[in-house]
Design an enzyme around this catalytic site. Structure first.
Site, PDB file in Angstrom:
ATOM      1  N   HIS A  34     -32.711 -54.723  45.041  1.00  0.00           N
ATOM      2  CA  HIS A  34     -33.061 -54.774  46.470  1.00  0.00           C
ATOM      3  C   HIS A  34     -32.290 -53.739  47.293  1.00  0.00           C
ATOM      4  O   HIS A  34     -32.048 -53.951  48.480  1.00  0.00           O
ATOM      5  CB  HIS A  34     -32.844 -56.186  47.036  1.00  0.00           C
ATOM      6  CG  HIS A  34     -33.932 -57.130  46.610  1.00  0.00           C
ATOM      7  ND1 HIS A  34     -35.129 -57.250  47.281  1.00  0.00           N
ATOM      8  CD2 HIS A  34     -34.002 -57.975  45.556  1.00  0.00           C
ATOM      9  CE1 HIS A  34     -35.891 -58.151  46.664  1.00  0.00           C
ATOM     10  NE2 HIS A  34     -35.238 -58.600  45.602  1.00  0.00           N
ATOM     11  N   SER A  88     -42.137 -54.822  36.369  1.00  0.00           N
ATOM     12  CA  SER A  88     -42.925 -53.800  37.018  1.00  0.00           C
ATOM     13  C   SER A  88     -44.288 -53.492  36.395  1.00  0.00           C
ATOM     14  O   SER A  88     -44.683 -52.329  36.283  1.00  0.00           O
ATOM     15  CB  SER A  88     -42.083 -52.528  37.101  1.00  0.00           C
ATOM     16  OG  SER A  88     -42.550 -51.777  38.147  1.00  0.00           O
ATOM     17  N   ASP A 133     -39.278 -48.397  40.900  1.00  0.00           N
ATOM     18  CA  ASP A 133     -40.129 -48.671  39.742  1.00  0.00           C
ATOM     19  C   ASP A 133     -40.937 -47.444  39.343  1.00  0.00           C
ATOM     20  O   ASP A 133     -40.909 -46.997  38.195  1.00  0.00           O
ATOM     21  CB  ASP A 133     -41.083 -49.841  40.045  1.00  0.00           C
ATOM     22  CG  ASP A 133     -40.324 -51.104  40.395  1.00  0.00           C
ATOM     23  OD1 ASP A 133     -39.082 -51.092  40.343  1.00  0.00           O
ATOM     24  OD2 ASP A 133     -40.971 -52.110  40.732  1.00  0.00           O
TER      25      ASP A 133
HETATM   26  C1  GLA Z   1     -39.469 -54.856  43.025  1.00  0.00           C
HETATM   27  C2  GLA Z   1     -39.823 -53.635  43.860  1.00  0.00           C
HETATM   28  C3  GLA Z   1     -38.746 -52.564  43.748  1.00  0.00           C
HETATM   29  C4  GLA Z   1     -37.346 -53.130  44.030  1.00  0.00           C
HETATM   30  C5  GLA Z   1     -37.114 -54.410  43.228  1.00  0.00           C
HETATM   31  C6  GLA Z   1     -35.831 -55.096  43.613  1.00  0.00           C
HETATM   32  O1  GLA Z   1     -39.464 -54.523  41.672  1.00  0.00           O
HETATM   33  O2  GLA Z   1     -41.057 -53.093  43.437  1.00  0.00           O
HETATM   34  O3  GLA Z   1     -39.036 -51.500  44.624  1.00  0.00           O
HETATM   35  O4  GLA Z   1     -37.160 -53.346  45.386  1.00  0.00           O
HETATM   36  O5  GLA Z   1     -38.174 -55.331  43.401  1.00  0.00           O
HETATM   37  O6  GLA Z   1     -34.746 -54.294  43.316  1.00  0.00           O
END
Ligand code: GLA
Length: 375
Positions: free
Chosen positions: A19, A110, A156
């Site tokens: 985050h 992801s 990601d």
């Molecule tokens: C998801 C979001 C990322 C990142 C993470 C937390 O995967 O797609 O951009 O913010 O949460 O680190």
């Protein structure tokens, strides 16, 4: 010219730095050997045919109807095509696309960015478009924000596109400067434990955190003469000195983000020095902050992290990704993996009546494209 290609688009792990990407901070992710595969071919006419073998669904569309669909999964495709045509002003031909994924959905590794990044890379390849990786990162981000409704950062997609075998990426999300760090954990191995919990409000709660951070930054800037362009630039002393000027929730969010960013820098240094115990401690601190200050964990994740604390053979554990479910990431001694998985699966099932899924990963290259046929 007709082109048929196979594209592999990986998921990602993140050792630490959660985050912080949308707060201009620093992350330590890597692409993994679990991926979404695409077979894409340009075809005559103006109709596109999409088939997902993973969810066993098909649909077709043409370029005049790229509005959002009520079928959520179709928006990953429609959003990507719309972005290339209407935002990047590119000409693309009709295409067929078959999708096959080994990435669990909603597990925090992801699958969403892998799908969009892989499709964007496929369409760029079959149409011979000149689009740089950083622009692809922006395309994917834009689709996630506007078609999927997740106001995420760039960790990601950047990782999926730039991943390298056995390397984590120490990425500064604000500048996009990055360095590869060898992912060498000696006697220890990364194991993910999937809680198989997916909270449906995750997108909403995630977007709330983004807003809370933006609000914290605004408050800090009001006190500090608009000095900062992102929360991760703010010094620890500053946030501490403003503690009483903020609602406790907003202070907690900002304090977590600033500390998490510092932990990531620290972990990248420790990884270069093979100081694995210290990395493990940073992971535990990260989890505590995600749970208590950032409030993005859940009982199932906390339970799994707590289980690891009774074992010296596990040196670090924390929730990974956006949170509210998904996986924990663990650094476990290679000789203890099987035993721990057995213990954790049993005890997790007894507690929650949910099966735990262990996921062994290797850190791998980013998106790969292979030509299958050209004429
Ligand atoms: C998801 C979001 C990322 C990142 C993470 C937390 O995967 O797609 O951009 O913010 O949460 O680190």
């Amino acid at each position: 010219m007709n082109k048929k290609i196979k594209v592999e688009s990986p998921g990602r792990i993140n050792l630490i730095g959660e985050h912080v990407d949308y707060n201009g901070g620093s992350v330590l992710p890597g692409a993994i050997d679990k991926k979404v595969e695409f077979i894409v071919e340009n075809i005559p006419g103006n109709k596109c045919f999409i088939e997902s073998k993973t969810i066993n669904k098909k649909f077709e569309f043409d370029f005049s109807s790229l509005e959002k669909s009520s079928e959520h999964w179709q928006n990953y495709i429609l959003g990507t095509v719309n972005n290339l045509i209407n935002k990047k002003n590119q000409r693309i031909s009709a295409f067929s696309c078959e999708i096959n994924s080994s990435l669990p959905i909603g597990a925090g590794i992801s699958s969403s960015s892998a799908l969009i990044s892989g499709l964007a890379s496929s369409l760029i390849e079959i149409n011979n478009l000149e689009i740089k990786k950083n622009e692809i990162v922006d395309i994917v981000s834009d689709v996630e924000h506007n078609y999927i409704g997740l106001k995420g950062g760039i960790m990601d997609q950047f990782t999926i596109l730039n991943g390298q075998k056995n390397k984590l990426i120490h990425l500064e999300c604000h500048s996009r400067n990055f360095k590869y760090v060898t992912a060498e954990f000696k006697d220890y191995q990364i194991i993910l434990l999937n809680t198989n919990v997916e909270h449906n409000l995750a997108n909403t709660a995630y977007n709330d955190r983004v807003e809370e951070c933006n609000y914290a930054l605004k408050l800090i800037n009001e006190k500090c003469g608009n000095k900062f362009s992102s929360l991760c630039e703010v010094d620890l002393n500053i946030i501490e000195s403003l503690k009483n000027d903020m609602d406790v929730k907003i202070y907690n969010r900002a304090s977590f983000v600033i500390n998490e960013n510092l932990r990531t820098h620290d972990a990248a240094i420790k990884l270069n020095e093979f100081k694995l115990m210290e990395i493990g401690n940073l992971m535990y601190q990260s989890h505590a902050g995600l749970k208590d200050l950032y409030e993005v964990s859940c009982n199932e994740l906390d339970y799994l992290v707590d289980l690891t604390k009774a074992h010296d053979q596990i040196i670090g554990s924390r929730m990974m990704g956006g949170g509210f479910g998904g996986c924990t990431i663990n650094l476990i001694h290679k000789r203890f993996i099987d035993e721990f998985i057995e213990e954790a699966s049993k005890s997790y099932y007894e507690k929650f009546s949910i099966n735990l899924t262990p996921i062994e990963i290797n850190v791998c290259d980013g998106v790969k494209i292979k030509n299958l046929q050209t004429d």
